[in-house]
Design a protein around this motif. Structure first.
Motif, short mmCIF file in Angstrom:
data_model
loop_
_atom_site.label_atom_id
_atom_site.label_comp_id
_atom_site.label_asym_id
_atom_site.label_seq_id
_atom_site.Cartn_x
_atom_site.Cartn_y
_atom_site.Cartn_z
N THR A 17 0.87 -1.18 0.00
CA THR A 17 0.00 0.00 0.00
C THR A 17 0.91 1.23 0.00
O THR A 17 2.13 1.11 0.18
CB THR A 17 -0.91 0.03 1.24
OG1 THR A 17 -0.11 0.32 2.40
CG2 THR A 17 -1.64 -1.29 1.44
N PRO A 18 0.37 2.44 -0.18
CA PRO A 18 1.22 3.62 -0.12
C PRO A 18 1.96 3.78 1.21
O PRO A 18 2.99 4.47 1.26
CB PRO A 18 0.24 4.77 -0.34
CG PRO A 18 -0.88 4.17 -1.14
CD PRO A 18 -1.00 2.77 -0.62
N TRP A 19 1.46 3.14 2.27
CA TRP A 19 2.09 3.31 3.57
C TRP A 19 2.74 2.03 4.11
O TRP A 19 3.34 2.05 5.18
CB TRP A 19 1.07 3.80 4.60
CG TRP A 19 -0.18 2.94 4.67
CD1 TRP A 19 -1.32 3.13 3.95
CD2 TRP A 19 -0.39 1.78 5.48
NE1 TRP A 19 -2.24 2.15 4.26
CE2 TRP A 19 -1.70 1.31 5.21
CE3 TRP A 19 0.38 1.10 6.42
CZ2 TRP A 19 -2.24 0.20 5.83
CZ3 TRP A 19 -0.15 -0.02 7.04
CH2 TRP A 19 -1.45 -0.46 6.75
N LEU B 4 23.74 -18.79 5.84
CA LEU B 4 22.70 -18.43 4.90
C LEU B 4 21.54 -17.87 5.71
O LEU B 4 20.97 -18.57 6.56
CB LEU B 4 22.26 -19.65 4.09
CG LEU B 4 21.22 -19.40 2.98
CD1 LEU B 4 21.78 -18.44 1.92
CD2 LEU B 4 20.79 -20.70 2.35
N LEU B 5 21.21 -16.62 5.47
CA LEU B 5 20.25 -15.90 6.31
C LEU B 5 19.02 -15.51 5.50
O LEU B 5 19.13 -15.07 4.35
CB LEU B 5 20.88 -14.63 6.90
CG LEU B 5 22.23 -14.82 7.61
CD1 LEU B 5 22.82 -13.47 7.97
CD2 LEU B 5 22.06 -15.68 8.85
N TYR B 6 17.84 -15.68 6.11
CA TYR B 6 16.58 -15.25 5.52
C TYR B 6 15.94 -14.22 6.44
O TYR B 6 16.06 -14.31 7.66
CB TYR B 6 15.62 -16.42 5.34
CG TYR B 6 16.18 -17.58 4.56
CD1 TYR B 6 16.08 -17.62 3.17
CD2 TYR B 6 16.83 -18.63 5.21
CE1 TYR B 6 16.60 -18.69 2.46
CE2 TYR B 6 17.35 -19.70 4.51
CZ TYR B 6 17.23 -19.73 3.12
OH TYR B 6 17.74 -20.78 2.41
N GLY B 7 15.28 -13.26 5.87
CA GLY B 7 14.63 -12.24 6.69
C GLY B 7 13.42 -11.66 6.01
O GLY B 7 13.22 -11.80 4.79
N LEU B 8 12.58 -11.00 6.81
CA LEU B 8 11.40 -10.31 6.30
C LEU B 8 11.29 -8.98 7.05
O LEU B 8 11.21 -8.96 8.27
CB LEU B 8 10.14 -11.14 6.52
CG LEU B 8 8.85 -10.55 5.91
CD1 LEU B 8 8.93 -10.59 4.39
CD2 LEU B 8 7.63 -11.33 6.41
N ARG B 9 11.30 -7.90 6.31
CA ARG B 9 11.22 -6.57 6.89
C ARG B 9 9.87 -5.94 6.54
O ARG B 9 9.43 -6.01 5.39
CB ARG B 9 12.38 -5.70 6.36
CG ARG B 9 12.39 -4.27 6.87
CD ARG B 9 13.60 -3.54 6.31
NE ARG B 9 13.56 -3.46 4.87
CZ ARG B 9 14.62 -3.22 4.08
NH1 ARG B 9 15.80 -3.07 4.62
NH2 ARG B 9 14.48 -3.17 2.77
N VAL B 10 9.26 -5.33 7.53
CA VAL B 10 7.98 -4.62 7.33
C VAL B 10 8.20 -3.16 7.71
O VAL B 10 8.64 -2.86 8.82
CB VAL B 10 6.86 -5.23 8.18
CG1 VAL B 10 5.57 -4.44 7.99
CG2 VAL B 10 6.65 -6.69 7.82
N HIS B 11 7.91 -2.27 6.77
CA HIS B 11 8.14 -0.83 6.98
C HIS B 11 6.82 -0.09 6.78
O HIS B 11 6.21 -0.16 5.72
CB HIS B 11 9.19 -0.32 5.98
CG HIS B 11 9.66 1.06 6.25
ND1 HIS B 11 10.30 1.83 5.31
CD2 HIS B 11 9.58 1.83 7.37
CE1 HIS B 11 10.61 3.01 5.83
NE2 HIS B 11 10.17 3.03 7.08
N MET B 12 6.39 0.60 7.84
CA MET B 12 5.13 1.35 7.79
C MET B 12 5.41 2.83 7.91
O MET B 12 6.18 3.26 8.79
CB MET B 12 4.19 0.89 8.90
CG MET B 12 3.71 -0.53 8.74
SD MET B 12 2.49 -0.99 10.02
CE MET B 12 3.55 -1.02 11.47
N LYS B 13 4.78 3.63 7.07
CA LYS B 13 4.87 5.09 7.13
C LYS B 13 3.49 5.62 7.53
O LYS B 13 2.53 5.50 6.76
CB LYS B 13 5.28 5.67 5.78
CG LYS B 13 6.69 5.27 5.34
CD LYS B 13 7.02 5.90 4.00
CE LYS B 13 8.42 5.51 3.53
NZ LYS B 13 8.77 6.10 2.22
N LEU B 14 3.42 6.16 8.71
CA LEU B 14 2.13 6.64 9.21
C LEU B 14 2.09 8.17 9.24
O LEU B 14 3.10 8.81 9.35
CB LEU B 14 1.88 6.09 10.63
CG LEU B 14 1.89 4.56 10.75
CD1 LEU B 14 1.70 4.14 12.18
CD2 LEU B 14 0.80 3.96 9.85
#
Length: 306
Positions: free
Chosen positions: A272-274, A296-306
């Motif tokens: 979404t835009p945010w 060997l590394l796996y990751g998941l990043r979540v970035h929210m702009k409020l």
């Protein structure tokens, strides 16, 4: 009650806010900007368009976010001041840095530069090779503060400032000279600049007291050619860290310092835009084999702009 033990409440230090970035910026003209305040080391210098920032929007591995010679030779957060001089052809900047780590300080100014000084500068040049925008920059950082001579000992990785070691010789100066570039290979729009291309970095250091001799990185990144209209971005990067050859027998036996390398791949999904969700995968061959193995590394990043 008489005869019962007396308990004392533990003494607690006052809780102060921790501010890692508080920078005052004042343009004096279109060609001269001054700044002063407190700043963290990530993003302070040697920033590429396709590989930079602070690890929240592009690469996660610090070696692709910022030159590791800086991360080992600078405090995470400290007081700084300087000038930036933008020009049509690029620009110049000069700054000074207090070498003391001020992460847990609020605004203690009475002992500024009491342990030395860090001076840095950079020149940036805009280019138009192959009728595509790009930029090249070159700069350097000089650090005047006592640091342990690597021939005698080396503190555990990630410790700053290095703990004092009584009787161990020190060296008063350290330096790093660096170069970096970005070159667009495809441009979707010029306002704002959107597209993808190549990036690269290279640096050379004193190798003592800085535990690195040289550093190289390169890769591809930018706006996704698959879903550029949605705002997706991507990056594929490689890095190589050349360890100092001036370690003495004790640190070699304790840490086994050697060259390290790694690769990283990320893809930013603009849900979404945010909201941005970023799968990330890395392969790292560390330079301290006595501490860590290949990973060997796996990751998941979540970035929210409020």
């Amino acid at each position: 009650a008489p005869g019962s033990p007396t308990f004392k409440s533990p003494v607690r230090k006052p809780l102060w806010p921790v501010i890692t970035n508080f920078l005052w910026t004042q343009p004096l003209s279109e060609r001269l900007i001054v700044f002063a305040g407190k700043k963290d080391v990530l993003g302070a210098a040697d920033q590429d368009i396709f590989a930079g920032g602070d690890g929240t929007e592009q690469f996660v591995n610090q070696a692709l976010v910022a030159n590791p010679a800086f991360l080992l030779g600078l405090p995470y957060t400290s007081f700084t001041a300087g000038v930036a001089m933008p020009r049509q052809w690029g620009g110049m900047s000069v700054f000074i840095y207090d070498p003391q780590d001020r992460t847990n300080d609020f605004f203690r100014l009475k002992d500024l530069f009491s342990e030395g000084i860090i001076v840095g500068g950079e020149v940036k040049l805009k280019t138009n090779f192959f009728a595509m925008p790009g930029e090249h920059h070159v700069g350097g950082i000089w650090k005047h503060v006592d640091q342990v001579d690597l021939a005698f000992d080396e503190p555990p990785p990630g410790v700053y400032p290095p703990p004092p070691i009584p009787g161990v010789p020190t060296k008063p100066d350290a330096y790093t000279i660096y170069y970096g570039f970005d070159q667009y290979l495809r441009v979707y729009s010029s306002e704002p600049q959107r597209g993808w291309g190549l990036f690269g970095r290279a640096s050379i250091s004193d190798a003592n007291p800085t535990p690195l001799r040289y550093f190289l990185s390169a890769g591809v990144g930018g706006d996704s050619p698959l879903f550029c209209h949605r705002g997706d971005t991507f990056g594929i990067g490689w890095f190589y860290v050349g360890a100092s050859n001036e370690f003495g027998p004790i640190p070699r036996a304790k840490f086994g310092p050697s060259d390290g390398t790694g690769v990283e791949l990320f893809y930013n999904l603009q849900v979404t835009p945010w909201l941005t969700v970023t799968p990330d995968v890395q392969f790292v061959r560390p330079g301290n084999r006595a501490i860590a193995n290949d990973a060997l590394l796996y990751g998941l990043r979540v970035h929210m702009k409020l």
